[in-house]
Design an enzyme around this catalytic site. Structure first.
Site, PDB file in Angstrom:
ATOM      1  N   ASP A  16      14.462   9.045  -1.884  1.00  0.00           N
ATOM      2  CA  ASP A  16      13.039   8.784  -1.661  1.00  0.00           C
ATOM      3  C   ASP A  16      12.229  10.041  -1.904  1.00  0.00           C
ATOM      4  O   ASP A  16      12.678  11.153  -1.582  1.00  0.00           O
ATOM      5  CB  ASP A  16      12.784   8.335  -0.221  1.00  0.00           C
ATOM      6  CG  ASP A  16      13.128   6.878   0.025  1.00  0.00           C
ATOM      7  OD1 ASP A  16      13.923   6.310  -0.752  1.00  0.00           O
ATOM      8  OD2 ASP A  16      12.612   6.304   1.005  1.00  0.00           O
ATOM      9  N   CYS A  30       5.390   3.540   1.828  1.00  0.00           N
ATOM     10  CA  CYS A  30       5.395   3.230   3.261  1.00  0.00           C
ATOM     11  C   CYS A  30       5.050   4.475   4.060  1.00  0.00           C
ATOM     12  O   CYS A  30       5.308   5.598   3.632  1.00  0.00           O
ATOM     13  CB  CYS A  30       6.771   2.742   3.708  1.00  0.00           C
ATOM     14  SG  CYS A  30       7.384   1.297   2.842  1.00  0.00           S
ATOM     15  N   TYR A  47      23.103  -2.614   4.767  1.00  0.00           N
ATOM     16  CA  TYR A  47      23.093  -1.176   5.010  1.00  0.00           C
ATOM     17  C   TYR A  47      22.681  -0.786   6.426  1.00  0.00           C
ATOM     18  O   TYR A  47      22.744   0.390   6.797  1.00  0.00           O
ATOM     19  CB  TYR A  47      22.152  -0.476   4.015  1.00  0.00           C
ATOM     20  CG  TYR A  47      20.727  -0.972   4.103  1.00  0.00           C
ATOM     21  CD1 TYR A  47      19.831  -0.411   4.989  1.00  0.00           C
ATOM     22  CD2 TYR A  47      20.289  -2.021   3.309  1.00  0.00           C
ATOM     23  CE1 TYR A  47      18.526  -0.868   5.085  1.00  0.00           C
ATOM     24  CE2 TYR A  47      19.003  -2.492   3.396  1.00  0.00           C
ATOM     25  CZ  TYR A  47      18.121  -1.915   4.285  1.00  0.00           C
ATOM     26  OH  TYR A  47      16.845  -2.394   4.378  1.00  0.00           O
ATOM     27  N   ASN A 100      -4.859  -1.541   5.907  1.00  0.00           N
ATOM     28  CA  ASN A 100      -5.836  -0.839   5.073  1.00  0.00           C
ATOM     29  C   ASN A 100      -6.811  -0.126   5.998  1.00  0.00           C
ATOM     30  O   ASN A 100      -7.132  -0.641   7.085  1.00  0.00           O
ATOM     31  CB  ASN A 100      -6.665  -1.807   4.215  1.00  0.00           C
ATOM     32  CG  ASN A 100      -5.895  -2.420   3.070  1.00  0.00           C
ATOM     33  OD1 ASN A 100      -4.858  -1.914   2.659  1.00  0.00           O
ATOM     34  ND2 ASN A 100      -6.413  -3.524   2.556  1.00  0.00           N
ATOM     35  N   HIS A 146      -2.428  -2.983   2.474  1.00  0.00           N
ATOM     36  CA  HIS A 146      -1.601  -2.584   1.336  1.00  0.00           C
ATOM     37  C   HIS A 146      -0.714  -1.379   1.597  1.00  0.00           C
ATOM     38  O   HIS A 146       0.016  -0.951   0.703  1.00  0.00           O
ATOM     39  CB  HIS A 146      -2.488  -2.298   0.119  1.00  0.00           C
ATOM     40  CG  HIS A 146      -3.170  -3.513  -0.416  1.00  0.00           C
ATOM     41  ND1 HIS A 146      -4.373  -3.973   0.085  1.00  0.00           N
ATOM     42  CD2 HIS A 146      -2.822  -4.388  -1.394  1.00  0.00           C
ATOM     43  CE1 HIS A 146      -4.738  -5.059  -0.570  1.00  0.00           C
ATOM     44  NE2 HIS A 146      -3.811  -5.340  -1.474  1.00  0.00           N
ATOM     45  N   GLU A 175      10.829   4.895  -2.480  1.00  0.00           N
ATOM     46  CA  GLU A 175      12.097   4.914  -3.201  1.00  0.00           C
ATOM     47  C   GLU A 175      11.894   5.238  -4.679  1.00  0.00           C
ATOM     48  O   GLU A 175      10.940   4.777  -5.296  1.00  0.00           O
ATOM     49  CB  GLU A 175      12.801   3.559  -3.101  1.00  0.00           C
ATOM     50  CG  GLU A 175      13.030   3.049  -1.694  1.00  0.00           C
ATOM     51  CD  GLU A 175      11.913   2.154  -1.189  1.00  0.00           C
ATOM     52  OE1 GLU A 175      12.126   1.455  -0.184  1.00  0.00           O
ATOM     53  OE2 GLU A 175      10.811   2.158  -1.800  1.00  0.00           O
TER      54      GLU A 175
END
Length: 227
Positions: A38, A63, A95, A106, A152, A190
């Site tokens: 990441d 994120c 995982y 937002n 978002h 990622e």
């Protein structure tokens, strides 16, 4: 901090110093976990240009991770605790035992919320908010006055005891912020391979870090040094 200036530092020191300076760092979690690298940022350092970097160079989900105590103060639950739908009934993640996802938000001063400017506004404002919440000077009502959901920017809630409980990018990033004495709000995204669509290999992530003069570290090294 340029890579040439880092030669006397071990990988964790390089990452902490770069992170403290507001630079993105690359963190590979574990080969036997997600096996992903990441791009990780202090939330307060994210600009529209950095959102563009995450879109274009990383390609994963943008994120913001917040620690458990901050999320609790702001009334941000784990989504799987509040969703009442068959899709949320079982967690068969290969995982881990659970997802870190909370709400999407937002900032109320944004327009659609998705542009680089809008997402940078939302992300960067979460840094002082997290600091105020930890100090007891900002609560769920304050949060609702400043942010709207859904939005978002994906929020992640860290495990209560961070790396003692869970060793995902959420917790690795938050532990990194703690050690860099930065506000407890961290961006993770990622890195994906443009050709295969899979996670970018560790070798290619290291090559990207070298090409862009960024620090890279393995999760097991961070886990050993920060926990």
């Amino acid at each position: 901090m340029s890579r040439s200036a880092e030669t006397d530092l071990d990988p964790t020191e390089r990452v902490v110093e770069a992170f403290r300076a507001g630079e993105p760092v690359l963190v590979h979690d574990f080969d036997d976990r997600e096996g992903e690298t990441d791009l990780v940022y202090p939330a307060g350092a994210v600009t529209p240009a950095e959102v563009a970097r995450m879109r274009n160079d990383a390609g994963g989900l943008v994120c913001v991770a917040l620690p458990d105590d901050v999320a609790e103060t702001l009334g941000l639950p784990f989504m799987d605790d509040v969703l009442d739908h068959p899709a949320a009934a079982a967690h068969d993640l290969a995982y881990d035992s659970r997802s870190s996802f909370s709400f999407t938000v937002n900032h109320r001063d944004s327009f659609t919320g998705i542009t680089d400017r809008d997402r940078a506004m939302t992300i960067s404002r979460l840094a002082p908010v997290a600091e105020l919440a930890r100090a007891g000077d900002y609560d769920a009502d304050d949060f609702g006055g400043e942010f709207r959901a859904p939005g978002h920017v994906h929020l992640l809630r860290g495990a209560p005891n961070l790396l003692d409980d869970r060793q995902g990018h959420t917790e690795l990033g938050l532990a990194l912020a703690d050690h860099a004495t930065l506000p407890p709000a961290v961006v993770v995204c990622e890195m994906l391979d443009d050709e295969t669509g899979a996670a970018l290999s560790k070798a290619d992530a290291r090559e990207y870090a070298g090409r862009h003069d960024l620090a890279f570290v393995d999760g097991d090294r961070l886990l050993s040094d920060l926990s």
